[in-house]
Design a protein around this motif. Structure first.
Motif, PDB file in Angstrom:
ATOM      1  N   ILE A 125      66.504 -30.482  38.120  1.00  0.00           N
ATOM      2  CA  ILE A 125      67.326 -30.484  39.334  1.00  0.00           C
ATOM      3  C   ILE A 125      66.535 -29.979  40.538  1.00  0.00           C
ATOM      4  N   GLY A 126      65.214 -30.001  40.434  1.00  0.00           N
ATOM      5  CA  GLY A 126      64.384 -29.569  41.545  1.00  0.00           C
ATOM      6  C   GLY A 126      64.115 -28.088  41.576  1.00  0.00           C
ATOM      7  N   GLY A 127      64.478 -27.379  40.520  1.00  0.00           N
ATOM      8  CA  GLY A 127      64.212 -25.951  40.429  1.00  0.00           C
ATOM      9  C   GLY A 127      62.866 -25.680  39.794  1.00  0.00           C
ATOM     10  N   PRO A 128      62.550 -24.413  39.527  1.00  0.00           N
ATOM     11  CA  PRO A 128      61.237 -24.058  38.980  1.00  0.00           C
ATOM     12  C   PRO A 128      61.065 -24.487  37.523  1.00  0.00           C
ATOM     13  N   VAL A 129      59.856 -24.910  37.205  1.00  0.00           N
ATOM     14  CA  VAL A 129      59.516 -25.269  35.830  1.00  0.00           C
ATOM     15  C   VAL A 129      59.580 -24.017  34.953  1.00  0.00           C
ATOM     16  N   ALA A 130      59.962 -24.183  33.702  1.00  0.00           N
ATOM     17  CA  ALA A 130      59.983 -23.117  32.696  1.00  0.00           C
ATOM     18  C   ALA A 130      61.131 -22.132  32.906  1.00  0.00           C
ATOM     19  N   SER A 131      62.154 -22.556  33.611  1.00  0.00           N
ATOM     20  CA  SER A 131      63.359 -21.738  33.731  1.00  0.00           C
ATOM     21  C   SER A 131      64.526 -22.536  33.169  1.00  0.00           C
ATOM     22  N   GLY A 132      65.281 -21.917  32.285  1.00  0.00           N
ATOM     23  CA  GLY A 132      66.408 -22.603  31.672  1.00  0.00           C
ATOM     24  C   GLY A 132      67.539 -21.643  31.401  1.00  0.00           C
ATOM     25  N   ALA A 133      68.616 -22.174  30.870  1.00  0.00           N
ATOM     26  CA  ALA A 133      69.771 -21.353  30.535  1.00  0.00           C
ATOM     27  C   ALA A 133      70.447 -21.905  29.297  1.00  0.00           C
ATOM     28  N   LEU A 134      71.017 -21.008  28.511  1.00  0.00           N
ATOM     29  CA  LEU A 134      71.792 -21.389  27.332  1.00  0.00           C
ATOM     30  C   LEU A 134      73.205 -20.859  27.493  1.00  0.00           C
ATOM     31  N   TYR A 135      74.173 -21.759  27.537  1.00  0.00           N
ATOM     32  CA  TYR A 135      75.571 -21.363  27.509  1.00  0.00           C
ATOM     33  C   TYR A 135      75.978 -21.150  26.060  1.00  0.00           C
ATOM     34  N   LEU A 136      76.618 -20.036  25.772  1.00  0.00           N
ATOM     35  CA  LEU A 136      77.169 -19.763  24.456  1.00  0.00           C
ATOM     36  C   LEU A 136      78.640 -19.414  24.595  1.00  0.00           C
ATOM     37  N   LYS A 137      79.495 -20.113  23.889  1.00  0.00           N
ATOM     38  CA  LYS A 137      80.906 -19.769  23.852  1.00  0.00           C
ATOM     39  C   LYS A 137      81.084 -18.407  23.187  1.00  0.00           C
ATOM     40  N   SER A 138      82.080 -17.672  23.615  1.00  0.00           N
ATOM     41  CA  SER A 138      82.330 -16.339  23.057  1.00  0.00           C
ATOM     42  C   SER A 138      82.405 -16.387  21.533  1.00  0.00           C
ATOM     43  N   ARG A 139      81.764 -15.418  20.912  1.00  0.00           N
ATOM     44  CA  ARG A 139      81.767 -15.229  19.455  1.00  0.00           C
ATOM     45  C   ARG A 139      81.020 -16.333  18.697  1.00  0.00           C
ATOM     46  N   THR A 140      80.218 -17.118  19.406  1.00  0.00           N
ATOM     47  CA  THR A 140      79.380 -18.100  18.715  1.00  0.00           C
ATOM     48  C   THR A 140      78.219 -17.365  18.046  1.00  0.00           C
ATOM     49  N   PRO A 141      78.041 -17.514  16.739  1.00  0.00           N
ATOM     50  CA  PRO A 141      76.971 -16.776  16.056  1.00  0.00           C
ATOM     51  C   PRO A 141      75.598 -17.321  16.422  1.00  0.00           C
ATOM     52  N   LEU A 142      74.680 -16.425  16.720  1.00  0.00           N
ATOM     53  CA  LEU A 142      73.325 -16.828  17.093  1.00  0.00           C
ATOM     54  C   LEU A 142      72.334 -15.851  16.487  1.00  0.00           C
TER      55      LEU A 142
END
Length: 301
Positions: A125-142
């Motif tokens: 989306i035109g932002g910086p390389v090597a930056s990301g995000a992970l959405y996790l729903k509440s209580r999702t085991p990880l």
């Protein structure tokens, strides 16, 4: 996610992913198998999307995780994520989606989609390389993959790069209000380009009837009968146009795209595939000139 699900329920030792995923997903499958998981690939229909009924046939109470991308990075075909996630949840499995290609190019709402996890990245989306995000729903085991600190509530050790995250947030904030408007604008341009190119008897949309396909805006996926991607790329480059191939070059020999092969496109056709992509900054006149250049390269039927 798969290991987190298995820790919660030991019988969940199977993972399902689509056969058209990006290598960032597919290259992790050997690691899952090494960790004791069975991995099943679900194939798309000829139009390039995973049909919910096809996924249902593979589901069972031993499934830990299903991972299917929002939109394919080669064809641009959008997947029916809401229906796929709902089917996955009927057997109690987790659903992850790689939304990197579609994020802020089409409207995405994690609540509406019903996913347990969603990956996004700034560079699309035109932002910086090597930056990301992970959405996790509440209580999702990880289960963490990186250890050595208490950052991110123990989910991922390491000090965060706040500057790139702020830049990511700024890019996302600036684009969010305009997603629907830009989608309509780019969809019209891509529809016109598809119509112009596929009027040539040797040029075909990879998903068949492009007008019936749910697609990302600003992405056109075609193949040219009797020509290979590298030849097309070189000739288009000489004319001042940059496109990418739908197939990858490996060890000096051309292999057809795993995405197009999974869709049932033959080897010779897949080797002539092109991905043409553009964003809201494109000049429509340049697209028209590109189309005429490619038609000229394809030559008379």
């Amino acid at each position: 996610l798969a290991e987190g699900a298995r820790q919660r329920d030991r019988k969940r030792n199977r993972v399902i992913v689509s056969a058209i995923e990006h290598d960032s997903i597919l290259d992790n499958l050997p690691l899952l198998r090494a960790a004791g998981f069975t991995v099943d690939l679900v194939k798309p229909c000829r139009m390039g999307y995973i049909e919910p009924a096809t996924l249902v046939e593979l589901l069972g109470d031993d499934v830990a995780l299903v991972s299917i991308m929002v939109a394919n990075n080669e064809t641009g075909v959008v997947q029916p994520i809401r229906e796929l996630a709902a089917a996955t949840h009927t057997v109690g499995a987790l659903f992850h989606t790689d939304a990197i290609q579609g994020y802020l190019h089409i409207p995405l709402d994690v609540t509406e989609l019903g996913v347990d996890a969603m990956s996004v990245a700034a560079h699309k989306i035109g932002g910086p390389v090597a930056s990301g995000a992970l959405y996790l729903k509440s209580r999702t085991p990880l289960r963490p993959r990186i250890f050595g600190g208490g950052q991110e509530a123990g989910r991922r050790a390491g000090t965060q790069d706040l500057r790139t995250q702020l830049a990511f947030a700024a890019a996302a904030s600036s684009l969010t209000p305009h997603v629907a408007q830009e989608r309509a604008k780019l969809q019209a341009l891509s529809d016109k380009l598809y119509a112009t190119l596929t009027a040539h008897p040797r040029i075909h949309a990879t998903m068949g009837d492009y007008a019936q396909a749910d697609r990302l805006p600003g992405m056109v996926s075609i193949y040219v009968d009797g020509m290979d991607s590298e030849e097309l790329i070189v000739k288009l480059d000489a004319a001042g146009f940059e496109v990418s191939a739908g197939s990858a070059c490996s060890s000096g020999s051309m292999d057809p795209s795993h995405v197009l092969s999974a869709m049932g496109i033959g080897r010779e056709q897949a080797l002539g595939a092109l991905r043409i992509s553009f964003d809201d900054r494109v000049n429509p006149d340049d697209l028209d000139e590109f189309a005429q250049t490619l038609l000229s390269i394809a030559g008379a039927a």
